[in-house]
Scaffold this active site. Structure first.
Site, PDB file in Angstrom:
ATOM      1  N   ARG A   1       0.871  -1.173   0.000  1.00  0.00           N
ATOM      2  CA  ARG A   1       0.000   0.000   0.000  1.00  0.00           C
ATOM      3  C   ARG A   1       0.911   1.227   0.000  1.00  0.00           C
ATOM      4  NH1 ARG A   1       2.540   1.774   3.634  1.00  0.00           N
ATOM      5  NH2 ARG A   1       1.071   3.473   3.788  1.00  0.00           N
ATOM      6  N   GLY A   2       0.297   2.395  -0.192  1.00  0.00           N
ATOM      7  CA  GLY A   2       1.089   3.612  -0.353  1.00  0.00           C
ATOM      8  C   GLY A   2       1.146   3.908  -1.834  1.00  0.00           C
TER       9      GLY A   2
ATOM     10  N   GLN B   1      -1.796   2.176   9.835  1.00  0.00           N
ATOM     11  CA  GLN B   1      -0.516   2.253   9.132  1.00  0.00           C
ATOM     12  C   GLN B   1       0.503   3.139   9.854  1.00  0.00           C
ATOM     13  OE1 GLN B   1      -3.492   2.741   7.685  1.00  0.00           O
ATOM     14  NE2 GLN B   1      -3.574   1.933   5.602  1.00  0.00           N
TER      15      GLN B   1
ATOM     16  N   ASP C   1      -1.969  10.729  -2.216  1.00  0.00           N
ATOM     17  CA  ASP C   1      -2.315   9.690  -3.187  1.00  0.00           C
ATOM     18  C   ASP C   1      -2.585  10.281  -4.554  1.00  0.00           C
ATOM     19  OD1 ASP C   1      -2.927   8.492  -0.436  1.00  0.00           O
ATOM     20  OD2 ASP C   1      -2.835   6.773  -1.785  1.00  0.00           O
TER      21      ASP C   1
ATOM     22  N   ASN D   1      -5.435  12.250   0.191  1.00  0.00           N
ATOM     23  CA  ASN D   1      -4.541  11.419   0.999  1.00  0.00           C
ATOM     24  C   ASN D   1      -5.407  10.648   1.996  1.00  0.00           C
ATOM     25  OD1 ASN D   1      -1.835  10.545   1.644  1.00  0.00           O
ATOM     26  ND2 ASN D   1      -1.954  11.758   3.519  1.00  0.00           N
TER      27      ASN D   1
END
Lengths: 344, 344
Positions: free
Chosen positions: A51-52, A197, A238, A248
């Site tokens: 992810r990210g 996260q 994002d 984001n």
């Protein structure tokens, strides 16, 4: 990034396979997963093994390379098109994913009908994309460290670390560089519900690098703003739009509003691949709504009243007016100008 | 409050014992605990078997009554003094606790040396305190329902419900009354990390009453403000100061700032026992810092990087300037005037 004294990337290609650090297992377990076909990669992106935004961009690029390697000769083009659509559909909000996937897709198509060459190029293009992403992140860290004063107490949200990128991180690349420069810093780490996260990944990366920090609940940042104990906020993104609005992780908007009210600078750190030159403004960004079980349960047990529904938007929009600057590999820009400057 | 069709209070006295709904077990299990001495009550308050400012006020009052019932004749006064200090020390932020404990303590002392009478009065005083608290909550619900428009989408934080009070709730009393009046309402329930009182208790109460609602992460409220989908915010308080500043569950301040920026009314609902006439302003309220394990672990398993520290302030201060009005049993007041009006 340094993990137990060894340098890793979050996502890389080796012996015809994609390898990724399993981010769902961290920090309690460090494991590496291997993928030989793009459908497995799509599933891994959906399940957030990776992810990210920049990291899923690279995973998508390598997923396309795997598709090219295994595409049947007689339907090479249509197979690649299906793979592209499948990979891009896994997560709607981060733009890096479609940029990475399309970059490899288009690179491969150029060499049709020389399929061996097209396959080779797909791997080269994916590696090139991942390497550029890592280099961009290192560069933006060096650029961004200038905004971190010695003694700064920094707030960050979610994981914009090396794990979220190919390497170095975005917000955490800035923090890593400030720390390397010998600045005495302290990082408040928003735990970042619902998937933690911040508490799991950002805290882990900071511990591995020996950077002083503490985890707080997402709700507690306001208390530290109120006490004047936050000097600067940095998060990743994002997607960055032409007008400087960004998407984001859910919760970013709240921190931006608090920073604004408290006159604390609020920065976004983003490599080139996070800019969407086709997106005019924040309202145009699709917001992923994930399953309510991410909120209501953990490890199968209910945290919440089982009979109540939950709403789980995964991202929010922060308007340009609350962003002090966007830290990019090329410099720190006013949000309204950033896309233009990055595109030059 | 209605639980599975039966009326309950969160805290009550029966056959010489204090009974309380076990709020740590809800919503997965409904259980009632019994207490025969004040030390057990103090432990139950610390462990949050009972929580919520008015509810712990009543639990403290009944704890003092238990102390009076069991105090040895020869050291009645000093035993009561120890009990008072012990009970008040359990939670520092909510003022209702010291008000409830001191009310019973002082009522009992008046009848020394007639100890049987002093003991009897202590139980009467505790019941009187609890009944007044419940009545106040019902009254403020009726008063406050006026601020809820038909069709309102309401945000609430933590549990300011019947469970947090003796009965009816504070913020949830307002919501219950609006619902009873036939208004079509929808409640966004902040899950309220780290202990999930919103997701567990508020959601449970709303489900029991059939009031439409959804749980969101604490970070997601900003997204719904941004979408103009929140019309009014109501929370409870753990202490209201003379200048109208309030303390409430960590995260309340963030919602107040967001409401302010989005020009959404932000109300506090508080019975008389939550007003601290000795507290000039928010900065004077002690903020309880609880154990970092509340953030880092759940049911013994780590949610967070085990090697990272966490900071766990349980409450924050919302300044009067962000509060549209304080809903009390006597009316809805401007925060700066509320303490004065309540004291009349």
């Amino acid at each position: 990034m340094l993990i137990n004294g060894t340098q890793y990337r979050s996502v890389w290609f080796e012996h015809g396979r994609l390898k990724m650090i399993d981010q769902n297992k961290l920090p309690l377990e460090f494991g590496i997963k291997e993928y030989a076909n793009y459908l497995e990669v799509a599933a891994a992106i959906r399940e957030m093994t990776v992810r990210g935004a920049p990291a899923i961009g690279a995973a998508g690029a390598f997923g396309m390379a795997l598709a090219a390697l295994s595409a049947p000769d007689e339907k090479f083009r249509s197979y690649l098109r299906s793979a592209r659509d499948e990979l891009i559909s896994t997560r709607p909000t981060a733009v890096d994913l479609s940029i990475g996937v399309n970059y490899v897709y288009e690179s491969a198509l150029k060499f049709i009908p020389d399929l061996p060459h097209a396959r080779q190029v797909s791997v080269l293009a994916a590696n090139e994309f991942a390497n550029k992403s890592a280099d961009d992140c290192l560069d933006l860290g060096v650029v961004g460290a200038a905004i971190i004063p010695d003694g700064a107490r920094i707030l960050t949200h979610c994981n914009a670390g090396a794990l979220a990128t190919v390497d170095h991180g975005t917000a955490l690349s800035v923090i890593r560089q400030a720390h390397k420069q010998g600045k005495n810093i302290f990082v408040y780490v928003d735990e970042t519900r619902p998937r933690f996260q911040g508490a799991r990944l950002t805290a882990y990366e900071l511990e591995q690098e020996g950077i002083p920090h503490a985890i707080i609940t997402d709700s507690a940042a306001g208390f530290y703003f109120w006490k004047s104990e936050i000097d600067v906020v940095i998060t990743g993104a994002d997607r960055v739009c032409l007008n400087g609005d960004i998407a984001n992780k859910i919760g970013t908007y709240e921190k931006a509003v608090l920073a604004h009210v408290h006159e604390v600078p609020f920065y976004i750190a983003a490599p080139d691949s996070t800019f969407d030159f086709n997106c005019a403004k924040g309202e145009d960004i699709p917001i992923e709504i994930r399953d309510e079980d991410e909120i209501k349960r953990i490890n199968g047990s209910y945290l919440a009243n089982p009979g109540s529904p939950a709403l789980n938007p995964s991202f929010d929009i922060t308007p340009a007016k609350y962003i002090t600057g966007i830290i990019t590999p090329k410099g720190i820009f006013d949000p309204a100008e950033a896309a233009q400057k990055v595109q030059l």
